[in-house]
Design a protein around this motif. Structure first.
Motif, short mmCIF file in Angstrom:
data_model
loop_
_atom_site.label_atom_id
_atom_site.label_comp_id
_atom_site.label_asym_id
_atom_site.label_seq_id
_atom_site.Cartn_x
_atom_site.Cartn_y
_atom_site.Cartn_z
N MET A 1 0.93 -1.20 0.00
CA MET A 1 -0.02 0.03 0.11
C MET A 1 0.94 1.35 -0.04
SD MET A 1 -3.00 -1.43 2.66
CE MET A 1 -4.35 0.16 1.74
N TYR A 2 2.17 1.08 0.35
CA TYR A 2 2.96 2.34 0.40
C TYR A 2 3.77 2.32 -0.88
CZ TYR A 2 1.69 2.23 5.35
OH TYR A 2 0.98 2.29 6.48
N ASP A 3 4.59 1.34 -1.22
CA ASP A 3 5.56 1.47 -2.14
C ASP A 3 5.11 0.94 -3.68
OD1 ASP A 3 5.44 -1.28 -1.50
OD2 ASP A 3 7.74 -1.59 -1.34
N PHE A 4 4.01 0.42 -3.93
CA PHE A 4 3.47 0.30 -5.00
C PHE A 4 2.59 1.30 -5.63
CE2 PHE A 4 2.88 -4.64 -4.99
CZ PHE A 4 4.05 -4.91 -4.91
N LEU A 5 2.04 2.27 -4.75
CA LEU A 5 0.98 3.26 -5.33
C LEU A 5 1.56 4.32 -6.35
CD1 LEU A 5 -1.77 4.26 -4.71
CD2 LEU A 5 -0.89 5.68 -2.96
N ASP A 6 2.74 4.71 -6.04
CA ASP A 6 3.34 5.85 -6.84
C ASP A 6 4.46 5.69 -7.53
OD1 ASP A 6 1.14 7.79 -6.46
OD2 ASP A 6 1.67 7.90 -4.57
N ASP A 7 4.82 4.47 -7.69
CA ASP A 7 6.11 4.10 -8.40
C ASP A 7 6.00 4.44 -9.93
OD1 ASP A 7 8.15 2.24 -9.88
OD2 ASP A 7 8.79 2.21 -7.52
N GLN A 8 6.48 5.04 -10.38
CA GLN A 8 6.63 5.41 -11.74
C GLN A 8 7.25 4.34 -12.75
OE1 GLN A 8 7.82 9.74 -12.78
NE2 GLN A 8 6.20 10.47 -11.48
N GLY A 9 8.48 3.70 -12.03
CA GLY A 9 8.93 2.63 -12.85
C GLY A 9 7.97 1.46 -13.14
N LEU A 10 7.44 1.04 -12.05
CA LEU A 10 6.14 0.10 -12.22
C LEU A 10 5.26 0.43 -12.79
CD1 LEU A 10 6.12 -1.31 -8.35
CD2 LEU A 10 7.11 -2.51 -10.53
N GLN A 11 4.67 1.61 -12.81
CA GLN A 11 3.60 2.12 -13.51
C GLN A 11 3.79 1.99 -15.20
OE1 GLN A 11 2.62 6.02 -12.23
NE2 GLN A 11 1.60 5.27 -10.17
N GLN A 12 5.24 2.45 -15.49
CA GLN A 12 5.55 2.37 -16.93
C GLN A 12 5.54 0.77 -17.48
OE1 GLN A 12 9.39 4.29 -17.82
NE2 GLN A 12 9.48 3.13 -19.87
N ILE A 13 6.12 0.10 -16.56
CA ILE A 13 6.10 -1.29 -17.00
C ILE A 13 4.75 -1.92 -17.26
CG2 ILE A 13 6.85 -3.91 -16.20
CD1 ILE A 13 9.26 -2.30 -14.76
N THR A 14 4.07 -1.68 -16.26
CA THR A 14 2.58 -2.25 -16.42
C THR A 14 1.93 -1.47 -17.51
OG1 THR A 14 2.49 -2.14 -13.85
CG2 THR A 14 0.50 -2.44 -15.00
N ARG A 15 1.83 -0.17 -17.88
CA ARG A 15 1.23 0.16 -18.83
C ARG A 15 1.85 -0.22 -20.38
NH1 ARG A 15 2.20 5.05 -17.85
NH2 ARG A 15 4.42 5.33 -18.71
N GLU A 16 3.04 -0.57 -20.66
CA GLU A 16 3.47 -1.07 -21.73
C GLU A 16 3.18 -2.44 -21.90
OE1 GLU A 16 7.62 -0.26 -21.29
OE2 GLU A 16 7.54 1.92 -21.83
N ILE A 17 3.14 -3.44 -20.93
CA ILE A 17 2.82 -4.86 -21.12
C ILE A 17 1.19 -4.88 -21.24
CG2 ILE A 17 2.37 -6.61 -19.70
CD1 ILE A 17 4.80 -6.44 -18.23
N PHE A 18 0.51 -4.03 -20.53
CA PHE A 18 -0.93 -3.94 -20.83
C PHE A 18 -1.45 -3.49 -22.30
CE2 PHE A 18 -5.42 -2.38 -20.54
CZ PHE A 18 -6.09 -3.23 -19.89
N GLU A 19 -0.66 -2.46 -22.54
CA GLU A 19 -1.07 -2.02 -24.08
C GLU A 19 -0.49 -2.70 -25.09
OE1 GLU A 19 -1.61 2.76 -22.95
OE2 GLU A 19 0.23 2.33 -23.90
N ARG A 20 0.43 -3.63 -24.82
CA ARG A 20 0.58 -4.59 -26.06
C ARG A 20 -0.11 -5.82 -26.09
NH1 ARG A 20 4.55 -7.91 -23.96
NH2 ARG A 20 5.88 -7.13 -22.47
N GLY A 21 -1.03 -5.95 -24.84
CA GLY A 21 -1.92 -7.07 -24.82
C GLY A 21 -1.26 -8.25 -23.96
#
Length: 211
Positions: A89-109
């Motif tokens: 709840m603390y370190d996942f919420l605003d980690d931009q590196g994780l957000q970028q990885i997640t976005r890129e994986i999601f958007e390519r299916g």
């Protein structure tokens, strides 16, 4: 021709306590191990990012030597799996590196998945068009009722169930607390609580087999 093993990225917390240091927290171990074993049985190759099987030094070393998001290339992974435990709840919420990885994986299916509090890693993740990844999507995660029953509702920094609803998610939950419950919405796979880890991993396997 032999097929290339699917690559799974596990995300785990490095947070050891709540806001009050006298109350320890961290990774809920079974949410990693139960999923790991399911993926292992299917021959997937796995990487852990961010901190374990206590009796196994080889397993523990995986948690002691985790990668940082900026050391990873999202193109190397077929799926990302956010483990839980209140530490996330603390370190996942605003980690931009994780957000970028997640976005890129999601958007390519690729498959984006989480179990229990792991969905906190999806709360502030936005897609390339600026919308929240969870907006308009069916999903689940640890409920506020379960926080109350676990007697940590006064320790957690926010109500994750309420926050994900604010971001437009179509949040769903089981009738009874702490039973296995998962939701699949295209390439988004989520599990409600620790008891959902195995089922969530199995749903990830099923989703990957269709790709």
């Amino acid at each position: 021709m032999p097929t290339t093993p699917k690559q799974i990225l596990h995300v785990v917390t490095n947070t050891a306590h709540y806001d009050d240091p006298s109350h320890p927290t961290g990774l809920w171990l079974s949410e990693l191990t139960h999923a790991w074993h399911v993926f292992e049985e299917h021959g997937f190759e796995q990487t852990i990012t961010a901190k374990a099987w206590k009796a196994d030094p080889a397993r523990m070393s995986l948690l002691e030597n985790t990668a940082r998001p900026d050391q990873l290339n999202s193109a190397d992974f077929d799926a990302i799996y956010f483990t839980g435990g209140h530490g996330v709840m603390y370190d996942f919420l605003d980690d931009q590196g994780l957000q970028q990885i997640t976005r890129e994986i999601f958007e390519r299916g690729g498959i984006v998945s989480s179990v229990c509090h792991g969905y906190c890693g999806l709360l502030n993740t936005r897609l390339s068009d600026g919308s929240y990844l969870v907006a308009g999507r069916n999903m689940t995660g640890f409920t506020w009722r379960e926080e109350v029953l676990a007697r940590v509702n006064k320790l957690v920094p926010y109500n994750a169930e309420e926050e994900v609803k604010k971001r437009g998610a179509k949040y769903k939950k089981a009738v009874l607390p702490f039973v296995s419950y998962t939701v699949v919405d295209a390439n988004l796979v989520t599990g409600q609580n620790p008891g959902s880890a195995k089922e969530t991993a199995e749903k990830v396997v099923a989703a990957l087999s269709q790709q």
